[in-house]
Design an enzyme around this catalytic site. Structure first.
Site, mmCIF file in Angstrom:
data_model
loop_
_atom_site.group_PDB
_atom_site.id
_atom_site.type_symbol
_atom_site.label_atom_id
_atom_site.label_comp_id
_atom_site.label_asym_id
_atom_site.label_seq_id
_atom_site.Cartn_x
_atom_site.Cartn_y
_atom_site.Cartn_z
ATOM 1 N N CYS A 180 -8.751 -11.824 8.996
ATOM 2 C CA CYS A 180 -7.764 -12.133 7.950
ATOM 3 C C CYS A 180 -8.316 -13.107 6.915
ATOM 4 C CB CYS A 180 -6.507 -12.735 8.569
ATOM 5 S SG CYS A 180 -5.574 -11.572 9.575
ATOM 6 N N GLY B 20 -5.284 -0.515 15.957
ATOM 7 C CA GLY B 20 -5.600 -1.509 16.986
ATOM 8 C C GLY B 20 -6.950 -1.328 17.657
ATOM 9 N N ASP C 236 -17.860 1.314 12.834
ATOM 10 C CA ASP C 236 -16.492 1.344 12.306
ATOM 11 C C ASP C 236 -16.347 2.483 11.290
ATOM 12 O OD1 ASP C 236 -13.834 0.632 11.961
ATOM 13 O OD2 ASP C 236 -14.263 -0.986 10.535
ATOM 14 N N GLU D 126 0.815 -1.213 0.000
ATOM 15 C CA GLU D 126 0.000 0.000 0.000
ATOM 16 C C GLU D 126 0.849 1.264 0.000
ATOM 17 O OE1 GLU D 126 -2.752 -0.286 3.305
ATOM 18 O OE2 GLU D 126 -3.834 -1.960 2.395
ATOM 19 N N MET E 92 1.180 -16.786 10.524
ATOM 20 C CA MET E 92 0.081 -17.465 11.228
ATOM 21 C C MET E 92 0.638 -17.990 12.554
ATOM 22 S SD MET E 92 -3.065 -18.599 11.406
ATOM 23 C CE MET E 92 -3.748 -19.734 12.621
HETATM 24 CA CA CA Z 1 -11.603 -0.006 12.207
#
Ligand code: CA
Length: 711
Positions: free
Chosen positions: A633, A202, A325, A90, A672
């Site tokens: 994920c 976070g 969110d 990104e 993982m």
């Molecule tokens: Ca968020």
């Protein structure tokens, strides 16, 4: 033309036309020789891209125009760099005096000859792979900064590291947060006036957001601004926190409260302010965060603080009492706009909640807020009070409410650009529908666990399943050219799916963007007509930049799929689903480089194993656990775009080793790590049963994406 020249003069472009051809400094002896004077006059150096948004106003507008609406058909690949990762890339590169600096997954950082791609150095900060499970939205980095011979990176595990720009060797390094809490960093540091600013991520895991300013030369901490109040018994850090605490209830500080500043931070030299884009609440569900409600300042707000001291100046809250969110962390652009006959110094943002905001950035006064995408959340924003008129049904409880915008947002972090010539703002829009409901089984996290601390239960039960599937069947995506003065779309380009990249606008009347069709495209900035497109074997989600070396213009772009969108839903494209690893792609007129052919896709296993003979309750418990712990994920309902393993496609070997992977961390080096701290063996078994049940449900449907194993 006259109007365009007037616009160019008004924005200082006239100055660069006079000054553009002064010789560059001797990059080899003094690399990254960037200081406040140069950054303040960045418009006079169109060949360089010295900060994240090119100029302090973060317009991502390049005054270069050798590549333009007449010549772009001759654009070709000049060179590329393999980044050796299948995870998201990104990052916005930075270019100073012929050297390109960029950062990739796991914060691996490169210095390259911007003309040839020759590697000058590479630095791996060796982020421990266990941090992979703390990153909500992939192990990405959105960029870096340069300052007086240093390249400054911020790592996933919270270090701010200054590298010698000549050698790539660390000069100083500081820990920006307490590593016993589940913070991460994915945003780009910003430098200004000898300081470097960084926030963190976070809020989905239970943290308290803040940003910190450090001395760019030494790494010494200068100031810190918290975005939500802490425990009142410990005393407030400042009057702003005392004010904010009046808008919270209960014992919010125990779970941090959220409000992380994980992407947008903009410096305004004219007002000596810093604007912070503040994130969502933690937990999402307000009943679990601040029982009894309240606005919960400064969640989902733009907050202005003094650049020298970090002292609060003003705030504007976009989503009071956020529980969707609806971060206000999306990119912000500063500009001078003529509104109602008056030139205003504005700040613009197109955040997740689907309204395009224009604020007077001296006072924080809301000038306009207009829907740029379908919106179930609020009917409008009352300009008198500045508050949204929220649909009462959007305050969800146990029954799932299917809504758009959804957590991925109507627009997310993908950089937007503004052309002072067209007066338009360009950004990718997505209409995403997902159900919201309260998870009645929510338990708060403790310490540095990985366990979703959102309290979101949208996918739970039969109603959640139906709503999620209905949501997945809806929605689409497009590139918008938004007129922030007239408050309407000037043109759009439709795409088959969300996941499209950030934008670059240029004085060549062009807008560049990576697309879900695995291409990079160039459109006319004034009309949206497609002028050029090149297949690039992946979906570039980052924002492109432009620079020049020896008078020749280049377009550069981090090209690799990943990030939040890739984590959460499968992506529909019109081309092959197979994708290349991440690369840095650099284009120029007449470029003749070619990408190597794609590797063969790894064949899918012949079919899933039989669903274990367990009760429906076990599978439903597996569903709930999966969505609290794994879905961030591996995707909602175990449907993944393949950047991280689609668990419906596990091999027999992976099924056999499921416990070793989940509870004993045998694939930690792949990102993982063990989840034994949050899962008992019978819970891992329930998740396994749920995933197998999902694989059987979908088998034979068109759901395979030929995914490649993650690295
Ligand atoms: Ca968020």
């Amino acid at each position: 033309m006259k109007r365009m020249w007037a616009a160019a003069k008004a924005t200082g472009l006239a100055a660069f036309i006079m000054a553009c051809c002064t010789p560059a400094t001797h990059a080899a002896e003094h690399p990254a020789a960037v200081d406040q004077a140069r950054l303040l006059r960045a418009n006079r150096e169109p060949g360089n891209w010295m900060t994240w948004g090119r100029t302090y106003d973060e317009q991502r507008f390049s005054p270069l125009k050798e590549i333009n609406d007449k010549t772009v058909s001759r654009l070709g690949l000049a060179w590329y760099l393999d980044l050796n990762t299948y995870r998201g890339v990104e990052g916005t590169p930075i270019v100073v005096d012929g050297v390109l600096y960029t950062t990739s997954a796991w914060n691996i950082t490169y210095a390259l000859d911007a003309k040839t791609g020759k590697q000058l150095w590479k630095f791996d900060p060796e982020v421990p792979a266990v941090w992979g499970r703390l990153a909500c939205c992939d192990i990405v980095s959105r960029g870096l900064a340069v300052w007086q011979g240093k390249v400054i990176i911020a790592t996933l595990d919270g270090r701010l590291i200054a590298l010698d720009a000549a050698t790539g060797k660390p000069v100083w390094s500081v820990a920006t947060f307490d590593q016993s809490a589940p913070y991460t960093i994915t945003g780009a540091p910003r430098v200004f006036d000898g300081k470097v600013l960084i926030g963190n991520s976070g809020a989905e895991l239970g943290v308290r957001g803040f940003v910190t300013a450090y001395d760019a030369s030494t790494g010494k901490q200068l100031w810190r601004f918290y975005t939500v109040p802490g425990d009142p018994k410990k005393g407030f850090e400042n009057a702003a926190m005392e004010m904010a605490a009046k808008t919270w209830h209960g014992e919010w500080w125990k779970q941090g409260g959220g409000g992380t500043v994980w992407d947008s931070i903009v410096y305004d030299p004219s007002l000596r302010l810093i604007y912070l884009g503040v994130g969502n609440g933690g937990p999402w569900v307000q009943e679990y965060r601040s029982p009894g409600g309240g606005d919960n300042l400064f969640l989902a707000s733009i907050v202005a603080v003094k650049a020298d001291t970090g002292e609060y100046v003003w705030h504007y809250q976009e989503a009071p009492g956020d529980e969707w969110d609806y971060t206000a962390t999306q990119p912000m652009i500063l500009a001078d706009l003529k509104i109602d006959g008056r030139t205003r110094k504005v700040i613009m943002q197109a955040p997740k909640n689907g309204f395009f905001y224009v604020l007077d950035r001296a006072s924080g006064e809301l000038l306009s807020a207009t829907k740029f995408a379908p919106n179930y959340w609020a009917s409008h924003v009352d300009l008198r009070t500045g508050r949204p008129v929220i649909n009462p049904a959007a305050r969800y409880d146990l029954e799932p409410i299917l809504m758009t915008p959804a957590p991925p947002g109507a627009h997310n972090w993908n950089p937007m650009s503004y052309s002072p010539i067209t007066g338009l703002v360009y950004f990718p829009v997505q209409e995403v529908w997902l159900p919201y409901s309260r998870d009645p089984g929510f338990t708060p996290t403790e310490g540095r666990q990985f366990r979703s601390n959102t309290g979101w239960g949208g996918t739970l039960g039969e109603a959640g399943r139906i709503a999620t599937e209905l949501g997945n069947s809806r929605g689409h995506a497009w590139l918008t050219a938004w007129d922030p003065v007239r408050q309407r779309e000037a043109w759009r380009v439709d795409y088959p799916s969300r996941g499209n990249g950030g934008t670059l606008a240029t004085a060549g009347n062009l807008v560049f963007q990576g697309t879900v069709n695995q291409t990079v495209a160039a459109y006319r900035a004034d009309t949206g007509a497609k002028l050029w497109e090149m297949p690039v074997q992946t979906i570039p989600v980052a924002g492109p930049i432009s620079y020049a070396v020896d008078g020749e213009q280049y377009i550069a772009l981090s090209a690799g799929f990943g990030g939040g969108n890739a984590m959460l839903q499968e992506i529909r494209t019109t081309t092959s689903r197979k994708r290349a690893d991440g690369r840095l792609l650099v284009f120029k007129l007449g470029g003749k480089a070619e990408l190597p052919p794609l590797d063969e896709a790894v064949p899918l296993p012949p079919g899933p194993p039989a669903v274990p003979r367990v009760s429906e309750d076990v599978i439903e418990n597996g569903n709930a656990l999966y969505h609290r712990i794994c879905a961030g994920c591996h995707g909602i309902r175990a449907v993944s775009s393949g950047v991280i393993k689609d668990l419906r496609h596990m091999t027999a070997e992976t099924h056999a080793g499921f416990d070793d992977i989940v509870l004993r961390g045998v694939r930690e080096r792949l990102g993982m790590a063990s989840f034994a701290d949050v899962l008992r063996p019978e819970e891992a078994e329930a998740i396994h049963a749920y995933v197998i049940a999902r694989a059987n449900e979908d088998w034979g449907r068109d759901t395979s994406r030929g995914d490649t194993p993650p690295r």
